[in-house]
Design a protein around this motif. Sequence first.
Motif, PDB file in Angstrom:
ATOM      1  N   ASN A 378       0.835  -1.210   0.000  1.00 51.52           N
ATOM      2  CA  ASN A 378       0.000   0.000   0.000  1.00 51.52           C
ATOM      3  C   ASN A 378       0.871   1.263   0.000  1.00 51.52           C
ATOM      4  OD1 ASN A 378       0.847   0.662   2.614  1.00 51.52           O
ATOM      5  ND2 ASN A 378      -0.975  -0.177   3.617  1.00 51.52           N
ATOM      6  N   ALA A 383      -4.499   6.796  -2.271  1.00 48.36           N
ATOM      7  CA  ALA A 383      -5.444   6.938  -1.157  1.00 48.36           C
ATOM      8  C   ALA A 383      -4.781   6.555   0.157  1.00 48.36           C
ATOM      9  CB  ALA A 383      -6.670   6.078  -1.405  1.00 48.36           C
ATOM     10  N   CYS A 387      -3.855   8.326   4.184  1.00 50.24           N
ATOM     11  CA  CYS A 387      -4.658   7.725   5.261  1.00 50.24           C
ATOM     12  C   CYS A 387      -3.822   7.555   6.526  1.00 50.24           C
ATOM     13  CB  CYS A 387      -5.170   6.364   4.778  1.00 50.24           C
ATOM     14  SG  CYS A 387      -6.047   5.438   6.028  1.00 50.24           S
ATOM     15  N   PHE A 389      -4.125   5.470   8.731  1.00 51.20           N
ATOM     16  CA  PHE A 389      -3.931   4.075   9.155  1.00 51.20           C
ATOM     17  C   PHE A 389      -2.909   3.318   8.291  1.00 51.20           C
ATOM     18  CE2 PHE A 389      -8.594   4.835  10.256  1.00 51.20           C
ATOM     19  CZ  PHE A 389      -8.294   5.240  11.543  1.00 51.20           C
ATOM     20  N   GLN A 390      -2.313   3.996   7.324  1.00 53.10           N
ATOM     21  CA  GLN A 390      -1.420   3.297   6.394  1.00 53.10           C
ATOM     22  C   GLN A 390      -0.314   2.485   7.086  1.00 53.10           C
ATOM     23  OE1 GLN A 390       1.254   5.517   3.851  1.00 53.10           O
ATOM     24  NE2 GLN A 390       0.974   4.060   2.189  1.00 53.10           N
ATOM     25  N   CYS A 393      -1.986  -0.751   8.191  1.00 52.88           N
ATOM     26  CA  CYS A 393      -2.923  -1.443   7.313  1.00 52.88           C
ATOM     27  C   CYS A 393      -2.193  -2.409   6.371  1.00 52.88           C
ATOM     28  CB  CYS A 393      -3.718  -0.410   6.512  1.00 52.88           C
ATOM     29  SG  CYS A 393      -5.236  -1.057   5.791  1.00 52.88           S
ATOM     30  N   ARG A 411      -8.903   2.894  -3.632  1.00 50.10           N
ATOM     31  CA  ARG A 411      -8.951   2.134  -2.372  1.00 50.10           C
ATOM     32  C   ARG A 411     -10.266   2.310  -1.627  1.00 50.10           C
ATOM     33  NH1 ARG A 411      -6.834  -1.910  -1.499  1.00 50.10           N
ATOM     34  NH2 ARG A 411      -7.297  -1.925  -3.698  1.00 50.10           N
ATOM     35  N   PHE A 416     -12.170  -4.139   1.327  1.00 49.95           N
ATOM     36  CA  PHE A 416     -11.002  -4.257   2.210  1.00 49.95           C
ATOM     37  C   PHE A 416     -10.765  -2.923   2.924  1.00 49.95           C
ATOM     38  CE2 PHE A 416      -6.580  -3.714   3.261  1.00 49.95           C
ATOM     39  CZ  PHE A 416      -6.254  -4.926   3.856  1.00 49.95           C
ATOM     40  N   CYS A 417     -10.796  -1.845   2.161  1.00 50.39           N
ATOM     41  CA  CYS A 417     -10.526  -0.533   2.736  1.00 50.39           C
ATOM     42  C   CYS A 417     -11.636  -0.140   3.714  1.00 50.39           C
ATOM     43  CB  CYS A 417     -10.403   0.500   1.622  1.00 50.39           C
ATOM     44  SG  CYS A 417     -10.120   2.150   2.255  1.00 50.39           S
ATOM     45  N   HIS A 420     -11.346  -2.066   6.936  1.00 45.36           N
ATOM     46  CA  HIS A 420     -10.223  -1.707   7.800  1.00 45.36           C
ATOM     47  C   HIS A 420     -10.295  -0.267   8.276  1.00 45.36           C
ATOM     48  CE1 HIS A 420      -8.835  -5.576   6.298  1.00 45.36           C
ATOM     49  NE2 HIS A 420      -8.264  -5.644   7.481  1.00 45.36           N
ATOM     50  N   MET A 421     -10.875   0.590   7.470  1.00 47.92           N
ATOM     51  CA  MET A 421     -11.090   1.977   7.909  1.00 47.92           C
ATOM     52  C   MET A 421     -11.958   1.946   9.180  1.00 47.92           C
ATOM     53  SD  MET A 421     -10.216   4.965   6.731  1.00 47.92           S
ATOM     54  CE  MET A 421     -10.083   5.159   4.987  1.00 47.92           C
TER      55      MET A 421
HETATM   56  S1  SF4 Z   1      -7.811   1.969   5.465  1.00 45.58           S
HETATM   57 FE1  SF4 Z   1      -7.996   2.095   3.225  1.00 45.58          FE
HETATM   58  S2  SF4 Z   1      -6.968   3.982   2.613  1.00 45.58           S
HETATM   59 FE2  SF4 Z   1      -6.322   3.487   4.707  1.00 45.58          FE
HETATM   60  S3  SF4 Z   1      -4.401   2.384   4.439  1.00 45.58           S
HETATM   61 FE3  SF4 Z   1      -6.064   0.844   4.602  1.00 45.58          FE
HETATM   62  S4  SF4 Z   1      -6.681   0.443   2.485  1.00 45.58           S
HETATM   63 FE4  SF4 Z   1      -5.463   2.335   2.469  1.00 45.58          FE
END
Ligand code: SF4
Length: 460
Positions: A378, A383, A387, A389-390, A393, A411, A416-417, A420-421
């Motif tokens: 990632n 995106a 973020c 959280f990168q 994540c 993303r 998935f995003c 996890h967001m």
């Molecule tokens: S939550 Fe989404 S935008 Fe943030 S790092 Fe994970 S996949 Fe990327």
Amino acid sequence: MKDGQALCVNNAGGFFLASPECLERLNADHLKESDRSFLQTRGHIPDSRDRLGQAAFAFAKAQRLLRPSQLDYLILVPTLRCNLSCSYCQVSRVSENQSGFDWSEETLSAVLELLDTLETRHIKIEFQGGEPTLRPDLIGRVIEKCARFERREFVICSNLQNVTDELLALFDHPEVFISTSLDGDPATHEHNRTERSDATNQFLANLSMIVRRYGPTKISALPTINPTSPPDIDDLIDSYTRFGLESIFLRPINYQGFARKRHKDAREQGREWREFYERFVRRVIQRNWEDRSRVLEETYFSITLRRIFYPGRERHVDLRSPNPMGIDYIVVDHDGTIYPTDEARMLSRSGVIDLSIGTIESGWDSEARDLLNRYASNEHDPACRQCAFQPYCGRDLVDDIARYGRIDLPRYETEFCRRHMHLFGFVFEMIYDQDPAVRYSLARWLRLPATPTSFGEVLA
Ligand code: SF4
């Protein structure tokens, strides 16, 4: 976050919570001396003259980006045959009596040869299927071959319908663990999996016998949840505690294999799933506080939490970036085909796309593997770069292919995003929750000996 506060995360994963006033100062670049001091001492903005601070920051970032290089984890599928046909089945298994779906002598020899050539001192092997216990002889041959490794761990994934003496002899190895499915109370389990009450009773009797014989740490179980009709939370927890099981890995139906056909709405998990998930974790926290004789956990929440606090240590393959394929772990299918992940195997079995990267005989250092690995991070995703959280994540190409048939969707538009967001947002909400019951569970899930007064700092 609530009350206008914002979570601030640096590239190495260090974080703090900024008050609205602090955010204004940050935006306007009007930091107070005390702000600067906080940010510097916590390593958020290391001073350019501070060589040690710079090196520490670079090291912390590198730990997050650790790229595994040694093959030490194999998922082996000695047979695709199975004695059940669960509606959630992800692998399109074949029936118990079909021939031609077990490892051939050549495949077995190639697997044993591979084990001889591995340089790692530690090996983890998971036996998947089908129902791998239909071939205890093959499992036994592999375990025998691993005697030369310093540390060994074997996980046999089984529906525990039929536990023979030969199988018990394998379970007796202290390095062998068992993973099974338990979807909740007997009626739910029967509806989803066993279909007949005699089969359900057989499974429950076997599960009890195994817990009695080895204790609960020998076995882990996972429920597959249909988000549109989730079970009662306390009933689900009780069905685990009844067997002394404390870890519950809540899984929504995976959009693969049979499930893809029978549960079409499983492509996206909406608000219902996320609400159910939060209610479940909060209930586990409450029950841990009320009864401190044992610690219940939702496994994926704990993994996520440890990914935030222990960079580089949590190797869960569904939540890491870079997430290289065919490097540190591979799947060897019943016919010797190599897949980068079990989900890739399921997709290929379902006829959606061939994600195989080689064969056990010819190897898997292939163009297909290299192509997948070009996108297995990632790090440069536009995106993800924006973020917070990168650093924690992951990247799951196969999940994107399974759901959308492509990997280039923005993303934010992927499940998935979104999943996890929500998850990271929820975990950080818990990290900053001052309720002693929440702190108590978080400390146990982080394997801390005591409960800290807080898990994260606030810049007021
Ligand atoms: S939550 Fe989404 S935008 Fe943030 S790092 Fe994970 S996949 Fe990327």
